[in-house]
Design a protein around this motif. Structure first.
Motif, PDB file in Angstrom:
ATOM      1  N   ALA A  98       0.838  -1.277  -0.502  1.00  0.00           N
ATOM      2  CA  ALA A  98       0.032   0.162   0.493  1.00  0.00           C
ATOM      3  C   ALA A  98       0.750   1.152   0.026  1.00  0.00           C
ATOM      4  N   ALA A  99       1.967   1.462   0.965  1.00  0.00           N
ATOM      5  CA  ALA A  99       2.965   2.763   0.936  1.00  0.00           C
ATOM      6  C   ALA A  99       3.413   2.322  -0.729  1.00  0.00           C
ATOM      7  N   ALA A 100       3.962   1.263  -1.285  1.00  0.00           N
ATOM      8  CA  ALA A 100       4.502   1.614  -1.931  1.00  0.00           C
ATOM      9  C   ALA A 100       3.646   2.405  -3.500  1.00  0.00           C
ATOM     10  N   MET A 101       2.522   1.808  -3.111  1.00  0.00           N
ATOM     11  CA  MET A 101       1.167   2.126  -4.577  1.00  0.00           C
ATOM     12  C   MET A 101       1.350   3.757  -4.498  1.00  0.00           C
ATOM     13  N   ILE A 102       1.288   3.848  -3.295  1.00  0.00           N
ATOM     14  CA  ILE A 102       1.618   5.851  -2.611  1.00  0.00           C
ATOM     15  C   ILE A 102       2.180   6.347  -2.943  1.00  0.00           C
ATOM     16  N   ALA A 103       3.434   6.193  -2.622  1.00  0.00           N
ATOM     17  CA  ALA A 103       4.658   6.690  -3.263  1.00  0.00           C
ATOM     18  C   ALA A 103       4.971   6.677  -4.538  1.00  0.00           C
ATOM     19  N   SER A 104       4.143   6.280  -5.580  1.00  0.00           N
ATOM     20  CA  SER A 104       4.688   6.057  -6.840  1.00  0.00           C
ATOM     21  C   SER A 104       3.474   7.223  -6.989  1.00  0.00           C
ATOM     22  N   LEU A 105       2.412   6.904  -6.545  1.00  0.00           N
ATOM     23  CA  LEU A 105       1.374   8.578  -7.143  1.00  0.00           C
ATOM     24  C   LEU A 105       1.784   9.740  -6.410  1.00  0.00           C
ATOM     25  N   ALA A 106       2.318   9.209  -5.463  1.00  0.00           N
ATOM     26  CA  ALA A 106       3.459  10.903  -5.225  1.00  0.00           C
ATOM     27  C   ALA A 106       4.337  11.304  -6.031  1.00  0.00           C
ATOM     28  N   ALA A 108       4.001  10.218  -9.476  1.00  0.00           N
ATOM     29  CA  ALA A 108       4.143  10.544 -10.172  1.00  0.00           C
ATOM     30  C   ALA A 108       2.315  10.168 -10.664  1.00  0.00           C
ATOM     31  N   PRO A 109       1.805  11.278 -10.193  1.00  0.00           N
ATOM     32  CA  PRO A 109       0.375  11.623 -10.226  1.00  0.00           C
ATOM     33  C   PRO A 109      -0.678  10.974 -11.362  1.00  0.00           C
ATOM     34  N   ASP A 110       0.449  11.288 -12.451  1.00  0.00           N
ATOM     35  CA  ASP A 110      -0.623  11.433 -13.445  1.00  0.00           C
ATOM     36  C   ASP A 110      -0.361   9.374 -14.308  1.00  0.00           C
ATOM     37  N   ASP A 111      -0.132   9.111 -13.242  1.00  0.00           N
ATOM     38  CA  ASP A 111      -0.178   6.873 -13.162  1.00  0.00           C
ATOM     39  C   ASP A 111      -1.655   6.908 -13.798  1.00  0.00           C
ATOM     40  N   ASP A 112      -2.256   6.400 -13.812  1.00  0.00           N
ATOM     41  CA  ASP A 112      -3.273   5.496 -13.973  1.00  0.00           C
ATOM     42  C   ASP A 112      -3.892   4.558 -12.529  1.00  0.00           C
ATOM     43  N   ASP A 113      -4.982   4.787 -12.563  1.00  0.00           N
ATOM     44  CA  ASP A 113      -4.293   3.557 -11.143  1.00  0.00           C
ATOM     45  C   ASP A 113      -5.106   2.306 -10.678  1.00  0.00           C
ATOM     46  N   ASP A 114      -5.361   2.123 -12.194  1.00  0.00           N
ATOM     47  CA  ASP A 114      -5.654   0.704 -12.893  1.00  0.00           C
ATOM     48  C   ASP A 114      -4.331  -0.016 -12.953  1.00  0.00           C
ATOM     49  N   ALA A 115      -3.646   0.837 -13.549  1.00  0.00           N
ATOM     50  CA  ALA A 115      -2.668   0.524 -14.718  1.00  0.00           C
ATOM     51  C   ALA A 115      -2.137  -0.164 -13.456  1.00  0.00           C
ATOM     52  N   LEU A 116      -1.283   1.020 -12.080  1.00  0.00           N
ATOM     53  CA  LEU A 116      -0.631   0.432 -10.837  1.00  0.00           C
ATOM     54  C   LEU A 116      -1.071  -0.620 -10.376  1.00  0.00           C
ATOM     55  N   ALA A 117      -2.598  -0.479 -10.058  1.00  0.00           N
ATOM     56  CA  ALA A 117      -2.909  -2.188  -9.823  1.00  0.00           C
ATOM     57  C   ALA A 117      -2.151  -3.263 -10.495  1.00  0.00           C
ATOM     58  N   LYS A 118      -2.276  -3.404 -12.199  1.00  0.00           N
ATOM     59  CA  LYS A 118      -2.188  -4.013 -12.565  1.00  0.00           C
ATOM     60  C   LYS A 118      -0.444  -4.284 -12.567  1.00  0.00           C
ATOM     61  N   MET A 140      -6.175  12.095   0.503  1.00  0.00           N
ATOM     62  CA  MET A 140      -4.808  12.789  -0.089  1.00  0.00           C
ATOM     63  C   MET A 140      -4.494  12.883  -0.561  1.00  0.00           C
ATOM     64  N   LEU A 141      -3.968  12.377  -1.503  1.00  0.00           N
ATOM     65  CA  LEU A 141      -3.637  12.589  -3.566  1.00  0.00           C
ATOM     66  C   LEU A 141      -4.814  12.725  -4.413  1.00  0.00           C
ATOM     67  N   GLY A 142      -6.073  13.493  -3.830  1.00  0.00           N
ATOM     68  CA  GLY A 142      -7.225  13.338  -4.717  1.00  0.00           C
ATOM     69  C   GLY A 142      -7.266  12.622  -5.645  1.00  0.00           C
ATOM     70  N   ARG A 143      -6.969  11.488  -5.859  1.00  0.00           N
ATOM     71  CA  ARG A 143      -7.562  10.553  -6.463  1.00  0.00           C
ATOM     72  C   ARG A 143      -9.168  10.233  -6.850  1.00  0.00           C
ATOM     73  N   GLY A 144      -9.979  10.708  -6.073  1.00  0.00           N
ATOM     74  CA  GLY A 144     -10.867  10.820  -6.457  1.00  0.00           C
ATOM     75  C   GLY A 144     -12.060   9.128  -6.592  1.00  0.00           C
ATOM     76  N   GLY A 145     -11.648   8.332  -5.678  1.00  0.00           N
ATOM     77  CA  GLY A 145     -12.327   6.570  -5.170  1.00  0.00           C
ATOM     78  C   GLY A 145     -11.209   6.377  -5.656  1.00  0.00           C
ATOM     79  N   GLN A 146     -10.068   6.579  -7.615  1.00  0.00           N
ATOM     80  CA  GLN A 146      -9.915   5.302  -8.311  1.00  0.00           C
ATOM     81  C   GLN A 146      -8.938   4.870  -7.832  1.00  0.00           C
ATOM     82  N   PHE A 147      -8.510   4.956  -6.890  1.00  0.00           N
ATOM     83  CA  PHE A 147      -6.963   4.257  -6.301  1.00  0.00           C
ATOM     84  C   PHE A 147      -7.860   3.481  -5.366  1.00  0.00           C
ATOM     85  N   THR A 148      -8.458   3.347  -4.382  1.00  0.00           N
ATOM     86  CA  THR A 148      -9.508   2.813  -4.360  1.00  0.00           C
ATOM     87  C   THR A 148      -9.649   1.599  -4.671  1.00  0.00           C
ATOM     88  N   LYS A 149     -10.514   2.044  -5.326  1.00  0.00           N
ATOM     89  CA  LYS A 149     -11.418   1.199  -6.589  1.00  0.00           C
ATOM     90  C   LYS A 149     -10.570  -0.057  -7.213  1.00  0.00           C
TER      91      LYS A 149
END
Length: 178
Positions: A98-106, A108-118, A140-149
């Motif tokens: 979870a922390a690695a994904m948060i760090a990655s989005l921090a 690379a904020p333009d990354d796609d949440d689904d692509a990161l999960a994949k 906190m990263l303003g992902r609008g629920g897409q990261f969680t989804k």
């Protein structure tokens, strides 16, 4: 390509040396002692005390908090990406993915949440990111629920023995225009 090395506690020294890492985030229970690998600079080692739980109010256990996630984001954004970042917890299965994904989005904020999960699932069939960390990170990263989804769509990872580190690559960067 920069990457994040996700590891169980037992293999942090090996992973730091193998990947030539110089920075590390540790997510362990309070008072859980361990030795920081010598290749990790003390000033570039973030230690966060938390338990692997998904809700607060569980006796003496410390649930992941907004302050923890804020520190992960701040630390990641200060990472120069010249060498990999090691992120670890006790087993390398829940808090550290979870922390690695948060760090990655921090970083690379333009990354796609689904692509990161994949990418996470391709890197580790065992990872089951701590959903409390993910939900706080999403907000906190303003992902609008897409990261969680995206993380919830991964489902639970395969059973793990806690001895399987993996690398999570950051998304490829677009080359700079000449």
């Amino acid at each position: 390509m920069s990457l994040i090395v996700v590891s169980p506690l037992a293999r942090i020294a090996e992973m730091a040396v193998r990947h030539k890492a110089r920075e590390m985030i540790s997510l362990l229970a309070a008072n859980q002692d361990f030795h920081r690998p010598a290749v990790i600079a003390a000033e570039r080692h973030l230690k966060l005390a938390m338990n692997d739980i998904t809700f607060a109010g569980t006796g003496d256990l410390i649930a992941p908090q907004e302050a923890h996630v804020a520190r992960i984001i701040e630390f990641a954004r200060a990472w120069d990406q010249a060498s990999p970042l090691v992120v670890h917890c006790w087993m390398g299965v829940s808090r550290s993915p979870a922390a690695a994904m948060i760090a990655s989005l921090a970083v690379a904020p333009d990354d796609d949440d689904d692509a990161l999960a994949k990418r996470l699932r391709e890197a580790s069939p065992f990872a089951t990111p701590n959903i409390r960390l993910v939900e706080i990170g999403d907000e906190m990263l303003g992902r609008g629920g897409q990261f969680t989804k995206a993380v919830k769509a991964l489902g639970r990872g395969a059973d793990a023995d806690g001895n399987t580190p993996f690398t999570l690559p950051l998304p490829a960067r677009e080359p700079a225009a000449p």
